[in-house]
Enzyme design. Structure first.
Site, PDB file in Angstrom:
ATOM      1  N   GLU A 276       0.890  -1.174   0.000  1.00 42.46           N
ATOM      2  CA  GLU A 276       0.000   0.000   0.000  1.00 42.46           C
ATOM      3  C   GLU A 276       0.921   1.215   0.000  1.00 42.46           C
ATOM      4  O   GLU A 276       1.541   1.516   1.019  1.00 42.46           O
ATOM      5  CB  GLU A 276      -0.886  -0.015   1.249  1.00 42.46           C
ATOM      6  N   CYS A 310      -2.487   8.937   2.736  1.00 47.84           N
ATOM      7  CA  CYS A 310      -2.118   8.426   1.408  1.00 47.84           C
ATOM      8  C   CYS A 310      -3.197   8.720   0.372  1.00 47.84           C
ATOM      9  O   CYS A 310      -2.892   8.900  -0.803  1.00 47.84           O
ATOM     10  CB  CYS A 310      -1.840   6.934   1.488  1.00 47.84           C
TER      11      CYS A 310
END
Ligand code: NAD
Length: 539
Positions: A276, A310
């Site tokens: 990720e 993010c």
């Protein structure tokens, strides 16, 4: 430039916050730090690491550093515990997650204090972590049995072959996580790993290790065997590879640069990895968007956790016909945001986490402004509020040669661009190597979904910033391109921690010539059988 309100004042939405005077030192006392530090797998004479609180710059925690030998010990202990754990029925394992869910909500203020102390984010943004962790605990607590159950599959020969697909745990998962969402990112990958029958060895970022240690303590209180979750602490380039080298599967969250190294190490050992990674996420405001809602959404999209998220938006594309109107509303809302460092609800945005983050944000903004970009809101550090505060910032006139244009800033800064056609907006949105999250604003939902289908991002939020897709926990979440490999959440988020095993039992007749049948007759019989199976629409 604008004057961003400091937390001494009150805002319409957030009246004076009671408890704002609590200090980091009183909320995270030395006794708590010492208790949590016992959860680190570190033997021998401790070599201490120290962290500071971003809100004030004061010392926060002293934690023992793990060595590569400690990582080996962590895997040994985890492996032993995993054997017994995996033998329990799924329902017993899932019950631990559901108890954790309740404990987390009951003790959420402890978590919020720790997250704020370690990251400097506002309490509301810290609460998003509690929310996300609770969603993961409930979802996998309730759905694990269904994700993991044995499934009958059609056999090689109808009736004669009985086939079952089963899911077996991988063993010990090596988990490496960053500092930006310390509760959410230590828990929401670990929970599906545990319920699938695995143990986990986690290397959190040292800056935010207390929160991960607290989450571990809570999960043990909920019934997780203590040895099943090991936490090791130390420098990324030293302890990170030691974690990857022993893992049966790697769950990594962090930058694209480190993610590539982790992927190469995992590949050399032929173990799987989910990654990720970073993003440079676009938001599209179409001509028919509700501009007030879009402006409010853009504030959440760009400045949650001071942009250290993010899936945060760093590129904002607005249809030229509504650009001035939209930007006036967005800039006004941004300028009215309250920055604050109290350990209570009330501030609209907190601090950055580290000097390194402050330097990157400052460099990106200063370079862009020097090269001709215009500041529509913010643009400055605010040292009088705390050492690492930076105003929520909107830049106009950013051009491709500026570093901020395509590189992830990971801070409270967004660049705005205007477009004339949807094709142009889609092409611009897809123009970086990243592909994590995007956001589309339109009053026509069908049109929003049509645009979404053309965007190369793992999640698309229509009329929301990021929370709609991230919070849809039954559906996968992750990145395309340089933003990652694999997915968390949903079925993919748990099945990655398992190996598929197919068990087939052959009955009555073997799959080969038998009863004296010669090879040619067998081949002819089988050819007829294959034709019949197709004609009968067997799958
Ligand atoms: P980072 O890659 O520097 O560090 C992440 C983790 O990896 C830390 O625990 C670090 O100690 C460890 N590490 C460092 N070097 C290592 C090595 N050689 N081998 C193994 N581990 C190593 O990332 P960061 O700056 O701490 O975090 C911010 C980045 O994380 C941003 O790019 C952000 O977009 C990304 N992120 C992505 C997601 C997502 O879900 N896609 C979520 C949060 C953050």
């Amino acid at each position: 430039m604008t004057d961003i309100t400091a937390d001494r004042q009150t805002s319409r939405r957030n009246p004076a916050a009671p408890g704002a005077a609590r200090t980091v030192a009183s909320a995270v006392p030395a006794a708590l730090v010492a208790r949590l530090a016992k959860g680190v797998t570190a033997t021998g004479e401790p070599d201490w690491v120290h962290t500071t609180a971003p809100l004030t710059g004061d010392p926060l925690a002293r934690l023992p550093r793990s060595t590569p030998a400690d990582v080996e010990l962590a895997y040994e202990l985890a492996r032993r515990a995993q054997q017994t754990w995996a033998a329990l029925p799924v329902g017993r394992r899932a019950a631990v997650l559901l108890r954790f869910h309740d404990l987390l909500l009951a003790r959420r203020d402890e978590a919020l204090d720790l997250v704020q102390a370690e990251t400097g984010k506002s309490r509301l943004h810290a609460f998003e972590e509690v929310l996300a962790a609770a969603l993961a605990a409930r979802h996998y607590g309730r759905k694990a049995s269904s994700y993991l159950r044995d499934r009958r599959r059609s056999g090689a020969l109808p009736v004669l072959t009985h086939t079952v697909e089963s899911r077996r745990p991988k063993g010990v998962i090596g988990q490496i996580s960053p500092w930006n969402y310390p509760l959410e990112l230590s828990v929401s990958d670990a929970l599906p790993a545990f319920v699938a029958g695995n143990a986990v060895v986690t290397k959190p970022d040292t800056q935010t290790a207390l929160t991960a240690l607290w989450a571990r303590e809570l999960l043990v209180e909920a019934g997780l065997p203590a040895d099943l979750w090991q936490l090791v602490i130390g420098d990324g380039p030293v302890i990170g590879p030691a974690v990857v080298d022993r893992a049966d599967y790697v769950s990594f969250t962090g930058s694209t640069r480190t993610g590539r190294e982790v992927a190469q190490k995992a590949a050399a050992r032929l173990v799987g990895a989910s990654l990720e990674l970073g993003g440079k996420n676009p938001m599209l405001v179409l001509a028919d968007a509700d501009l007030d809602k879009a402006a409010e959404g853009a504030v959440r999209a760009c400045f949650s956790s001071a942009g250290q998220l993010c899936i945060s938006i760093e590129r904002l594309y607005v249809h030229r016909s509504v650009a001035d109107d939209f930007l006036a509303r967005f800039a006004a809302r941004t300028s009215a945001m309250r920055l604050g460092g109290g350990l209570a609800y009330g501030a609209d945005m907190g601090s950055l986490v580290s000097v390194q983050q402050l330097e990157t944000v400052t460099r990106h903004v200063e370079e862009a402004v020097k090269a001709g970009a215009t500041v529509l809101a913010g643009g400055q550090a605010r040292p009088e509020l705390g050492p690492l505060f930076f105003e929520p910032t909107i830049l106009d006139g950013v051009t491709p040669e500026m570093e901020i244009c395509a590189q992830e800033t990971f801070g409270p800064v967004v660049s705005v661009y205007r477009f004339d056609t949807e094709d142009e907006a889609v092409a611009a949105a897809n123009s970086t190597a990243y592909g994590l999250n995007s956001s589309v604003w339109t009053t026509d939902h069908r049109r929003g979904r049509a645009v979404a289908a053309r965007l190369r991002t793992g999640t698309v939020n229509i009329n929301e910033a990021y929370a709609a897709a991230y919070g849809s926990i039954a559906s996968p979440m992750g990145g395309m391109g340089d933003s990652g490999l694999g997915r968390r959440h949903g079925g993919e988020g748990i099945l990655r921690f398992t190996e598929a095993q197919t068990v087939s039992t052959q009955r009555l007749l073997p799959i080969g010539p038998s009863f004296g049948m010669d090879d040619e007759k067998f081949a002819a019989l089988f050819t007829t059988g294959l034709k019949a199976m197709k004609a009968l629409r067997f799958k």
